[in-house]
Design a protein around this motif. Structure first.
Motif, PDB file in Angstrom:
ATOM      1  N   ALA A 181       0.825  -1.205   0.000  1.00 61.09           N
ATOM      2  CA  ALA A 181       0.000   0.000   0.000  1.00 61.09           C
ATOM      3  C   ALA A 181       0.859   1.254   0.000  1.00 61.09           C
ATOM      4  O   ALA A 181       0.567   2.233  -0.709  1.00 61.09           O
ATOM      5  N   ALA A 182       1.937   1.244   0.791  1.00 61.23           N
ATOM      6  CA  ALA A 182       2.821   2.409   0.852  1.00 61.23           C
ATOM      7  C   ALA A 182       3.458   2.681  -0.500  1.00 61.23           C
ATOM      8  O   ALA A 182       3.536   3.839  -0.947  1.00 61.23           O
ATOM      9  N   ALA A 183       3.895   1.633  -1.172  1.00 64.17           N
ATOM     10  CA  ALA A 183       4.519   1.809  -2.481  1.00 64.17           C
ATOM     11  C   ALA A 183       3.528   2.368  -3.495  1.00 64.17           C
ATOM     12  O   ALA A 183       3.873   3.235  -4.317  1.00 64.17           O
ATOM     13  N   GLU A 184       2.290   1.902  -3.442  1.00 60.94           N
ATOM     14  CA  GLU A 184       1.274   2.392  -4.377  1.00 60.94           C
ATOM     15  C   GLU A 184       0.959   3.863  -4.134  1.00 60.94           C
ATOM     16  O   GLU A 184       0.852   4.661  -5.082  1.00 60.94           O
ATOM     17  N   ILE A 185       0.824   4.246  -2.869  1.00 59.67           N
ATOM     18  CA  ILE A 185       0.529   5.645  -2.557  1.00 59.67           C
ATOM     19  C   ILE A 185       1.711   6.537  -2.917  1.00 59.67           C
ATOM     20  O   ILE A 185       1.538   7.647  -3.442  1.00 59.67           O
ATOM     21  N   ALA A 186       2.925   6.068  -2.651  1.00 57.88           N
ATOM     22  CA  ALA A 186       4.115   6.846  -2.994  1.00 57.88           C
ATOM     23  C   ALA A 186       4.185   7.083  -4.497  1.00 57.88           C
ATOM     24  O   ALA A 186       4.513   8.189  -4.955  1.00 57.88           O
ATOM     25  N   GLN A 187       3.861   6.062  -5.263  1.00 56.24           N
ATOM     26  CA  GLN A 187       3.885   6.203  -6.724  1.00 56.24           C
ATOM     27  C   GLN A 187       2.825   7.191  -7.196  1.00 56.24           C
ATOM     28  O   GLN A 187       3.069   7.998  -8.102  1.00 56.24           O
ATOM     29  N   GLN A 188       1.668   7.172  -6.568  1.00 61.56           N
ATOM     30  CA  GLN A 188       0.564   8.052  -6.956  1.00 61.56           C
ATOM     31  C   GLN A 188       0.829   9.511  -6.580  1.00 61.56           C
ATOM     32  O   GLN A 188       0.412  10.423  -7.301  1.00 61.56           O
ATOM     33  N   THR A 189       1.499   9.736  -5.445  1.00 60.01           N
ATOM     34  CA  THR A 189       1.616  11.086  -4.906  1.00 60.01           C
ATOM     35  C   THR A 189       3.006  11.697  -5.014  1.00 60.01           C
ATOM     36  O   THR A 189       3.163  12.914  -4.913  1.00 60.01           O
ATOM     37  N   GLY A 190       4.021  10.866  -5.161  1.00 65.42           N
ATOM     38  CA  GLY A 190       5.389  11.357  -5.168  1.00 65.42           C
ATOM     39  C   GLY A 190       5.940  11.655  -3.792  1.00 65.42           C
ATOM     40  O   GLY A 190       7.062  12.153  -3.660  1.00 65.42           O
ATOM     41  N   ALA A 191       5.163  11.340  -2.761  1.00 73.82           N
ATOM     42  CA  ALA A 191       5.598  11.603  -1.386  1.00 73.82           C
ATOM     43  C   ALA A 191       6.377  10.411  -0.830  1.00 73.82           C
ATOM     44  O   ALA A 191       6.391   9.319  -1.399  1.00 73.82           O
ATOM     45  N   THR A 192       7.034  10.648   0.308  1.00 75.60           N
ATOM     46  CA  THR A 192       7.679   9.568   1.034  1.00 75.60           C
ATOM     47  C   THR A 192       6.612   8.826   1.832  1.00 75.60           C
ATOM     48  O   THR A 192       5.978   9.400   2.728  1.00 75.60           O
ATOM     49  N   VAL A 193       6.386   7.569   1.496  1.00 74.69           N
ATOM     50  CA  VAL A 193       5.381   6.757   2.185  1.00 74.69           C
ATOM     51  C   VAL A 193       5.997   5.400   2.465  1.00 74.69           C
ATOM     52  O   VAL A 193       6.475   4.722   1.551  1.00 74.69           O
ATOM     53  N   LEU A 194       5.975   5.005   3.723  1.00 76.92           N
ATOM     54  CA  LEU A 194       6.535   3.729   4.133  1.00 76.92           C
ATOM     55  C   LEU A 194       5.475   2.939   4.886  1.00 76.92           C
ATOM     56  O   LEU A 194       4.557   3.511   5.493  1.00 76.92           O
ATOM     57  N   GLY A 195       5.596   1.616   4.859  1.00 76.49           N
ATOM     58  CA  GLY A 195       4.641   0.756   5.527  1.00 76.49           C
ATOM     59  C   GLY A 195       5.315  -0.261   6.418  1.00 76.49           C
ATOM     60  O   GLY A 195       6.355  -0.821   6.056  1.00 76.49           O
ATOM     61  N   VAL A 196       4.728  -0.488   7.594  1.00 79.54           N
ATOM     62  CA  VAL A 196       5.250  -1.482   8.537  1.00 79.54           C
ATOM     63  C   VAL A 196       4.095  -2.268   9.141  1.00 79.54           C
ATOM     64  O   VAL A 196       2.949  -1.807   9.156  1.00 79.54           O
ATOM     65  N   ARG A 197       4.417  -3.438   9.658  1.00 81.68           N
ATOM     66  CA  ARG A 197       3.415  -4.277  10.303  1.00 81.68           C
ATOM     67  C   ARG A 197       3.104  -3.747  11.706  1.00 81.68           C
ATOM     68  O   ARG A 197       3.977  -3.248  12.411  1.00 81.68           O
ATOM     69  N   LEU A 198       1.822  -3.859  12.092  1.00 82.81           N
ATOM     70  CA  LEU A 198       1.425  -3.506  13.456  1.00 82.81           C
ATOM     71  C   LEU A 198       0.230  -4.337  13.884  1.00 82.81           C
ATOM     72  O   LEU A 198      -0.751  -4.451  13.149  1.00 82.81           O
ATOM     73  N   ASP A 199       0.328  -4.908  15.077  1.00 84.52           N
ATOM     74  CA  ASP A 199      -0.826  -5.474  15.779  1.00 84.52           C
ATOM     75  C   ASP A 199      -1.103  -4.523  16.937  1.00 84.52           C
ATOM     76  O   ASP A 199      -0.378  -4.525  17.933  1.00 84.52           O
ATOM     77  N   VAL A 200      -2.124  -3.689  16.809  1.00 83.86           N
ATOM     78  CA  VAL A 200      -2.333  -2.625  17.797  1.00 83.86           C
ATOM     79  C   VAL A 200      -2.637  -3.157  19.188  1.00 83.86           C
ATOM     80  O   VAL A 200      -2.447  -2.446  20.184  1.00 83.86           O
TER      81      VAL A 200
END
Length: 274
Positions: free
Chosen positions: A44-63
């Motif tokens: 998801a982070a890679a897709e959003i980064a490609q769409q927006t040109g922003a720095t977007v990173l994704g990590v796993r979380l179990d809240v």
């Protein structure tokens, strides 16, 4: 909030969280989003980064897992050091709903535990772990930091078909009361934001929304605009209070900010009714 402010969105790989992560990224902010799987978050982070040109990173979380929340804070502080940015906005979005409608006594107990664990225990653990860091950021920068909880009309007024979900969201009002009480003087703001009814996999799975078509759904743009305004600082008078996308707008909230009564948009029982 400036363009270098890091925004953290829990549950940001799909649904409402995906809209919010993409919205903050499109506005120029670096974004860290989470999902229950590392692969899902990274994709998801890679897709959003490609769409927006922003720095977007994704990590796993179990809240609902304290160790997982602690690991997320380590990821945030590592990103801050690496990129020279600071966390300024935390969006508590990760959430689930019962898999069936109906009375509590007919529900799967494990399902009830899952809803309360994700929607209530999760935000409490995230706030417990992240607020000390946010307060350090506020002290170091001299600028307020902000938390946006994804609340719901189910928390404010109740939805009998989904008792666990309604109870979990009502609990967030009490969390906001405490955070606002102890955090305001130190530069911490918190908002209880309902997204309205955004069309998503979750809402589409709920029979009570089967009748909705077209304009019956809340526009994702209205949600993103409201979140950006809350994060931007112009609506800090609404800290500790409830706002709803699709009904409230940044303009209407700004116009009503002066002279807010003590209990306006807070979850309270009128003592005259007791």
């Amino acid at each position: 909030m400036n363009d270098s402010t890091l925004v953290l969105v829990t549950g940001g790989s799909r649904g409402i969280g995906r809209h919010l992560a993409a919205g903050f990224a499109a506005a120029g902010h670096p974004v860290l989003l989470t999902a229950t799987s590392a692969a899902g978050a990274e994709r998801a982070a890679a897709e959003i980064a490609q769409q927006t040109g922003a720095t977007v990173l994704g990590v796993r979380l179990d809240v609902a897992d304290p160790d997982s929340v602690a690991a997320l804070l380590d990821a945030v502080t590592g990103l801050e050091a690496e990129r020279g940015i600071r966390l300024g906005v935390l969006v508590n979005n990760a959430g689930v709903i019962e898999s069936t409608e109906g009375p509590v006594w007919e529900a799967d107990p494990a399902d009830l535990v899952r809803v309360i664990g994700t929607n209530t225990i999760g935000p409490f653990l995230v706030v417990h772990r992240f607020v000390p860091h946010l307060l350090d950021v506020a002290a170091a920068t001299g600028e307020p930091v902000r938390i946006i909880d994804l609340n719901s009309g189910s928390g404010a007024t109740g939805t009998p078909q989904y008792a666990a979900y309604s109870a979990s969201k009502a609990a967030l009002f009490r969390l906001a009361d405490s955070v606002h009480h102890y955090g305001w003087e130190r530069g911490l703001r918190i908002f209880e934001m309902s997204p309205g009814v955004i069309e998503s996999d979750m809402t589409r799975s709920m029979p009570i929304h089967d009748r909705r078509t077209g304009d019956d759904w809340t526009s994702p743009d209205a949600l993103v605009d409201l979140a950006l305004a809350l994060a931007g600082g112009g609506l800090d008078a609404w800290s500790g209070r409830y706002v709803r996308a699709g009904v409230d707008t940044p303009e209407s909230l700004a116009a009503a900010a002066d002279g807010l009564a003590e209990n306006t948009r807070r979850l309270r029982l009128d003592p005259r009714e007791g």
